[in-house]
Design a protein around this motif. Structure first.
Motif, PDB file in Angstrom:
ATOM      1  N   ASP A  29     -24.865 -11.725 -91.271  1.00 50.59           N
ATOM      2  CA  ASP A  29     -25.388 -12.905 -90.972  1.00 50.59           C
ATOM      3  C   ASP A  29     -25.665 -13.691 -92.326  1.00 50.59           C
ATOM      4  O   ASP A  29     -26.483 -14.361 -92.343  1.00 50.59           O
ATOM      5  N   SER A  30     -24.891 -14.126 -93.349  1.00 48.92           N
ATOM      6  CA  SER A  30     -24.944 -15.480 -93.881  1.00 48.92           C
ATOM      7  C   SER A  30     -25.320 -15.878 -93.859  1.00 48.92           C
ATOM      8  O   SER A  30     -25.792 -15.836 -94.834  1.00 48.92           O
ATOM      9  N   LEU A  31     -25.395 -16.495 -92.554  1.00 49.26           N
ATOM     10  CA  LEU A  31     -25.678 -17.737 -93.131  1.00 49.26           C
ATOM     11  C   LEU A  31     -27.288 -17.893 -92.400  1.00 49.26           C
ATOM     12  O   LEU A  31     -28.332 -18.479 -93.545  1.00 49.26           O
ATOM     13  N   THR A  32     -27.715 -16.907 -92.006  1.00 51.33           N
ATOM     14  CA  THR A  32     -29.318 -16.815 -91.903  1.00 51.33           C
ATOM     15  C   THR A  32     -29.727 -16.525 -93.742  1.00 51.33           C
ATOM     16  O   THR A  32     -31.608 -16.786 -93.201  1.00 51.33           O
ATOM     17  N   ARG A  33     -29.379 -15.546 -93.882  1.00 47.16           N
ATOM     18  CA  ARG A  33     -30.018 -14.571 -95.481  1.00 47.16           C
ATOM     19  C   ARG A  33     -29.723 -16.319 -95.839  1.00 47.16           C
ATOM     20  O   ARG A  33     -30.945 -16.169 -96.938  1.00 47.16           O
ATOM     21  N   HIS A  34     -28.957 -17.057 -96.072  1.00 42.10           N
ATOM     22  CA  HIS A  34     -28.667 -18.531 -96.495  1.00 42.10           C
ATOM     23  C   HIS A  34     -30.112 -18.822 -96.928  1.00 42.10           C
ATOM     24  O   HIS A  34     -30.931 -19.541 -97.581  1.00 42.10           O
ATOM     25  N   ASP A  35     -30.638 -18.844 -95.803  1.00 39.78           N
ATOM     26  CA  ASP A  35     -31.885 -19.514 -95.415  1.00 39.78           C
ATOM     27  C   ASP A  35     -33.191 -19.450 -95.520  1.00 39.78           C
ATOM     28  O   ASP A  35     -33.521 -19.587 -96.490  1.00 39.78           O
ATOM     29  N   LEU A  36     -32.966 -17.519 -96.766  1.00 38.79           N
ATOM     30  CA  LEU A  36     -34.300 -17.213 -97.055  1.00 38.79           C
ATOM     31  C   LEU A  36     -34.447 -17.706 -98.563  1.00 38.79           C
ATOM     32  O   LEU A  36     -35.210 -17.763 -98.889  1.00 38.79           O
ATOM     33  N   SER A  37     -33.014 -17.986 -98.982  1.00 37.24           N
ATOM     34  CA  SER A  37     -32.915 -18.510-100.582  1.00 37.24           C
ATOM     35  C   SER A  37     -33.331 -20.252-100.097  1.00 37.24           C
ATOM     36  O   SER A  37     -34.471 -20.292-101.154  1.00 37.24           O
ATOM     37  N   ALA A  38     -32.908 -20.522 -99.293  1.00 35.65           N
ATOM     38  CA  ALA A  38     -32.725 -21.968 -99.384  1.00 35.65           C
ATOM     39  C   ALA A  38     -35.060 -22.246 -99.203  1.00 35.65           C
ATOM     40  O   ALA A  38     -35.467 -23.074 -99.944  1.00 35.65           O
ATOM     41  N   GLU A  39     -35.370 -21.306 -98.405  1.00 33.73           N
ATOM     42  CA  GLU A  39     -36.366 -21.278 -98.349  1.00 33.73           C
ATOM     43  C   GLU A  39     -37.107 -20.775 -99.353  1.00 33.73           C
ATOM     44  O   GLU A  39     -38.725 -21.283 -99.784  1.00 33.73           O
ATOM     45  N   ALA A  40     -36.866 -19.712-100.160  1.00 33.88           N
ATOM     46  CA  ALA A  40     -37.603 -19.490-101.204  1.00 33.88           C
ATOM     47  C   ALA A  40     -37.895 -20.297-102.075  1.00 33.88           C
ATOM     48  O   ALA A  40     -38.732 -20.252-102.623  1.00 33.88           O
ATOM     49  N   ILE A  41     -36.982 -21.266-102.355  1.00 36.76           N
ATOM     50  CA  ILE A  41     -36.368 -22.296-103.434  1.00 36.76           C
ATOM     51  C   ILE A  41     -37.560 -22.844-102.963  1.00 36.76           C
ATOM     52  O   ILE A  41     -37.833 -24.059-103.788  1.00 36.76           O
ATOM     53  N   ARG A  42     -37.583 -23.552-101.523  1.00 34.22           N
ATOM     54  CA  ARG A  42     -38.746 -24.796-101.188  1.00 34.22           C
ATOM     55  C   ARG A  42     -40.375 -24.227-101.753  1.00 34.22           C
ATOM     56  O   ARG A  42     -40.862 -25.216-101.963  1.00 34.22           O
ATOM     57  N   LEU A  43     -40.382 -22.561-101.034  1.00 34.41           N
ATOM     58  CA  LEU A  43     -41.383 -22.838-101.555  1.00 34.41           C
ATOM     59  C   LEU A  43     -42.456 -23.282-103.348  1.00 34.41           C
ATOM     60  O   LEU A  43     -43.347 -22.516-103.208  1.00 34.41           O
ATOM     61  N   GLY A  44     -41.112 -22.486-103.589  1.00 27.00           N
ATOM     62  CA  GLY A  44     -41.129 -22.172-105.655  1.00 27.00           C
ATOM     63  C   GLY A  44     -40.936 -23.649-105.642  1.00 27.00           C
ATOM     64  O   GLY A  44     -41.911 -24.468-106.457  1.00 27.00           O
ATOM     65  N   ARG A  45     -41.217 -25.181-105.084  1.00 28.30           N
ATOM     66  CA  ARG A  45     -40.931 -25.998-105.311  1.00 28.30           C
ATOM     67  C   ARG A  45     -42.485 -26.363-105.066  1.00 28.30           C
ATOM     68  O   ARG A  45     -43.329 -27.205-105.190  1.00 28.30           O
ATOM     69  N   LEU A  46     -42.780 -26.182-103.754  1.00 24.60           N
ATOM     70  CA  LEU A  46     -43.933 -26.275-103.190  1.00 24.60           C
ATOM     71  C   LEU A  46     -45.021 -25.785-104.099  1.00 24.60           C
ATOM     72  O   LEU A  46     -45.985 -26.570-104.286  1.00 24.60           O
ATOM     73  N   LEU A  47     -45.389 -24.418-104.757  1.00 19.80           N
ATOM     74  CA  LEU A  47     -45.626 -23.844-105.333  1.00 19.80           C
ATOM     75  C   LEU A  47     -46.305 -24.934-107.275  1.00 19.80           C
ATOM     76  O   LEU A  47     -46.905 -24.830-107.635  1.00 19.80           O
ATOM     77  N   VAL A  48     -44.829 -25.205-107.329  1.00 21.68           N
ATOM     78  CA  VAL A  48     -44.735 -25.830-108.382  1.00 21.68           C
ATOM     79  C   VAL A  48     -45.516 -27.451-108.212  1.00 21.68           C
ATOM     80  O   VAL A  48     -46.177 -27.682-109.857  1.00 21.68           O
ATOM     81  N   GLU A  49     -45.330 -28.462-107.249  1.00 19.31           N
ATOM     82  CA  GLU A  49     -45.496 -28.930-107.107  1.00 19.31           C
ATOM     83  C   GLU A  49     -47.437 -28.829-107.228  1.00 19.31           C
ATOM     84  O   GLU A  49     -48.212 -30.148-107.522  1.00 19.31           O
ATOM     85  N   LEU A  50     -47.881 -27.956-106.762  1.00 21.38           N
ATOM     86  CA  LEU A  50     -49.030 -27.490-106.064  1.00 21.38           C
ATOM     87  C   LEU A  50     -50.073 -27.266-108.168  1.00 21.38           C
ATOM     88  O   LEU A  50     -51.185 -27.182-107.747  1.00 21.38           O
ATOM     89  N   LEU A  51     -49.395 -26.467-107.971  1.00 23.95           N
ATOM     90  CA  LEU A  51     -49.713 -25.528-109.334  1.00 23.95           C
ATOM     91  C   LEU A  51     -48.924 -25.438-110.396  1.00 23.95           C
ATOM     92  O   LEU A  51     -48.134 -24.063-110.463  1.00 23.95           O
ATOM     93  N   PRO A  52     -48.394 -26.274-111.544  1.00 26.50           N
ATOM     94  CA  PRO A  52     -47.402 -26.190-112.272  1.00 26.50           C
ATOM     95  C   PRO A  52     -48.051 -25.152-112.937  1.00 26.50           C
ATOM     96  O   PRO A  52     -47.551 -25.822-114.827  1.00 26.50           O
ATOM     97  N   GLU A  53     -48.354 -24.148-113.186  1.00 26.32           N
ATOM     98  CA  GLU A  53     -47.954 -22.822-114.194  1.00 26.32           C
ATOM     99  C   GLU A  53     -46.567 -22.997-114.706  1.00 26.32           C
ATOM    100  O   GLU A  53     -45.749 -22.846-113.917  1.00 26.32           O
ATOM    101  N   PRO A  54     -46.844 -22.200-115.844  1.00 27.90           N
ATOM    102  CA  PRO A  54     -45.056 -21.638-116.783  1.00 27.90           C
ATOM    103  C   PRO A  54     -44.674 -20.988-115.843  1.00 27.90           C
ATOM    104  O   PRO A  54     -43.347 -21.615-115.485  1.00 27.90           O
ATOM    105  N   GLU A  55     -44.752 -19.942-115.566  1.00 30.42           N
ATOM    106  CA  GLU A  55     -44.278 -18.820-114.538  1.00 30.42           C
ATOM    107  C   GLU A  55     -43.745 -19.441-113.759  1.00 30.42           C
ATOM    108  O   GLU A  55     -42.216 -18.744-112.838  1.00 30.42           O
ATOM    109  N   ALA A  56     -44.785 -19.755-112.506  1.00 33.05           N
ATOM    110  CA  ALA A  56     -43.997 -20.480-111.417  1.00 33.05           C
ATOM    111  C   ALA A  56     -43.103 -21.666-111.777  1.00 33.05           C
ATOM    112  O   ALA A  56     -42.173 -21.087-111.260  1.00 33.05           O
ATOM    113  N   VAL A  57     -42.655 -22.598-112.864  1.00 33.67           N
ATOM    114  CA  VAL A  57     -41.731 -22.980-112.760  1.00 33.67           C
ATOM    115  C   VAL A  57     -40.773 -22.104-113.794  1.00 33.67           C
ATOM    116  O   VAL A  57     -39.160 -22.505-113.120  1.00 33.67           O
ATOM    117  N   GLY A  58     -41.028 -21.373-114.385  1.00 37.31           N
ATOM    118  CA  GLY A  58     -39.811 -19.833-114.235  1.00 37.31           C
ATOM    119  C   GLY A  58     -39.115 -19.646-114.247  1.00 37.31           C
ATOM    120  O   GLY A  58     -37.768 -19.607-113.040  1.00 37.31           O
TER     121      GLY A  58
END
Lengths: 118, 415
Positions: free
Chosen positions: B209-238
């Motif tokens: 079910d590629s649609l649900t799987r795609h959601d995981l990538s989108a969610e990971a990017i959303r989490l990554g954004r949240l983390l960068v916003e809260l804690l802009p450490e270079p590796e989080a940005v990377g």
């Protein structure tokens, strides 16, 4: 909250050390106990004799069974312990990380379950 | 009350749930010191909101209202249960009532709570599987069924992972806090690792079910954004840059029939320009810090590809140089293999093949199908047809994934 830091390592590590290295290492371990006393973490700490001197005891159908050796035969054996009082797991992990033997073996950090009489 | 008005309130509550429920939950976990109590309180608060807001209208600050109601509901529940269990009475007394405002009002503190939640869910004392499940459930608000579906795992297994993780947090006293400065590098690693695993799960699976799987990538990017916003450490940005640059190629990675398309054969006009632009900007930011690590370097490699308008314009010299840095930062046979492929692109297949054979001779990557398919590909380009066939067959034996298998079978036929 109390945590027991179980120090596991391969006995060969100590066997392979020179006398001066061993003395320096023992002193380092004792110095860390003192440091933990100063910081208020320390409750008790002991090193254990080699597993060669271990016996395992079980009670089965009312009879004692005694066997030679440690409870499990693995490369890394329990070699000592430090009982500490720590704020929480993160605090305990910080304490465990600085135990000198953590550099050679591994430290299992176990929260103490306080038994109460009901 | 009219049907319309009722529907209107329900829509408002749904919207507030989407936008605020994770923040409310994070605050409740801190106040109540327990994940389960907090989740229960969250749901009771929203149920109460549905009834009460329909009569009284929306409060001025819905989030504060929800936290406050959730907390009182939780204390009520504990008191009720305390009649049967005296040990709970003390907990109830400790929790309230207090006259001071128990929850943070300003946004900065609220964001801090979400960061606390992420670090607690990704605590290295929990198994990686449990970290992922708990993060998706608590930080992202996935249901157990959604997580199970996305990871192709039965729901009871996921449910059990979450239950065990919560008990470990409680029993081992895993604190609800953002790690101190000295702990931060190690602890951040495990948060980044969870985000990266979630992303990869969604990115590498091009079957099912590629649609649900795609959601995981989108969610990971959303989490990554949240983390960068809260804690802009270079590796989080990377890491965020890396995910955006990889994700930008999604549309070009598979053919309409679901077959895998390799980087040098992709239609680059299908790459998502907005994601590339953002990724390139972030990578500059991370590299400029001079405190970057493996995620940033991998992003830098992805950036070299992203900058090439055509496959033959790729700057392989630069890519090999980044792999050299990456191997120093994080020695691993898989990275050596990727470097070998880059070297082959720069210096010719012979040079790449030598490196791969050295890796095999050491006994590494013998069970890794990508290593065999890379070996096959370079052999093929050198005209060593028999070696190529043997390696494609070995890769096929080791590969489980449908689109990868089809790709290998096609290559075998074309020999």
């Amino acid at each position: 909250m109390k945590y027991l830091c179980l120090v596991y390592f391969d006995g060969k590590v100590l066997d392979n050390m020179s006398e001066t290295e061993k003395i320096a290492f023992d002193n380092e371990s004792l110095a860390y106990d003192e440091e933990l006393q100063r910081s208020g973490h320390f409750i008790a700490a002991e090193a254990l004799e080699s597993v060669k001197s271990a016996v395992t005891v079980r009670m089965r159908s009312g009879k004692i069974s005694t066997t030679d050796g440690p409870f499990t035969e693995t490369k890394e054996q329990l070699g000592g312990f430090i009982l500490i009082e720590a704020r929480d797991l993160n605090d305990a992990i910080q304490v465990a990380a600085k135990i000198p033997l953590a550099r050679f073996g591994g430290i299992e950090v176990r929260p103490i379950w306080e038994l109460t009489k009901k | 009350m009219s049907e319309d008005a009722r529907k209107n309130v329900r829509e408002k509550v749904d919207e507030i749930y989407r936008l605020e429920s994770r923040r409310v939950l994070a605050t409740l976990i801190r106040l109540l010191g327990d994940f389960d109590l907090a989740e229960e309180a969250l749901h009771e608060a929203f149920t109460t909101a549905l009834e009460q807001w329909a009569h009284e209208g929306l409060p001025k600050n819905p989030r504060t209202w929800l936290v406050s109601v959730g907390r009182f509901k939780a204390i009520d529940n504990i008191r009720r249960r305390a009649r049967f269990d005296s040990s709970l009475a003390q907990i109830a007394n400790e929790l309230g009532p207090t006259t001071e405002n128990p929850f943070a009002e300003d946004d900065e503190d609220i964001e801090d709570e979400r960061l606390r939640l992420i670090f607690t869910c990704c605590h290295p004392a929990l198994s990686p599987d449990a970290q992922i499940a708990l993060t998706l459930r608590t930080v992202c608000g996935f249901t157990t069924e959604e997580i199970a579906h996305a990871f192709l795992t039965p729901p009871p297994t996921i449910a059990q992972r979450i239950v065990r993780a919560k008990s470990k947090i409680r029993d081992a006293h895993i604190p609800y806090e953002v790690p101190s400065h000295t702990e931060l590098p190690d602890r951040l690693d495990s948060v980044l690792h969870v985000i990266y695993l979630v992303f990869n799960e969604g990115y590498s699976a091009s079957f099912g079910d590629s649609l649900t799987r795609h959601d995981l990538s989108a969610e990971a990017i959303r989490l990554g954004r949240l983390l960068v916003e809260l804690l802009p450490e270079p590796e989080a940005v990377g890491l965020l840059a890396l995910m955006l640059l990889q994700e930008s190629r999604r549309a070009a990675r598979t053919s309409p029939t679901g077959e895998l398309i390799l980087l040098n054969e992709q239609d680059r006009t299908l790459w998502d320009r907005a994601q590339i632009t953002e990724g390139l900007r972030l990578i500059q930011q991370a590299l400029a810090s001079r405190r970057f690590g493996p995620y940033t370097i991998q992003a830098a490699i992805a950036a070299v590809h992203a900058r090439a308008a055509r496959a033959d314009e790729t700057d392989w010299n630069q890519i090999v140089a980044f792999y050299d840095i990456l191997i120093q930062a994080e020695p691993s046979p898989v990275i050596e293999l990727n470097r070998a492929v880059a070297v082959a692109m720069r210096d010719g297949p012979e040079a790449g093949l030598t490196i791969i054979e050295e890796i095999f001779a050491r006994g590494d990557l013998l069970e890794y199908h990508f290593a065999h398919s890379a070996h096959a590909d370079l052999s093929r380009r050198l005209g060593k047809i028999e070696e190529a066939r043997a390696s494609y067959e070995k890769a096929l034996q080791l590969s489980q994934q449908r689109s990868e298998r089809e790709f290998l079978e096609r290559r075998l036929r074309e020999l």
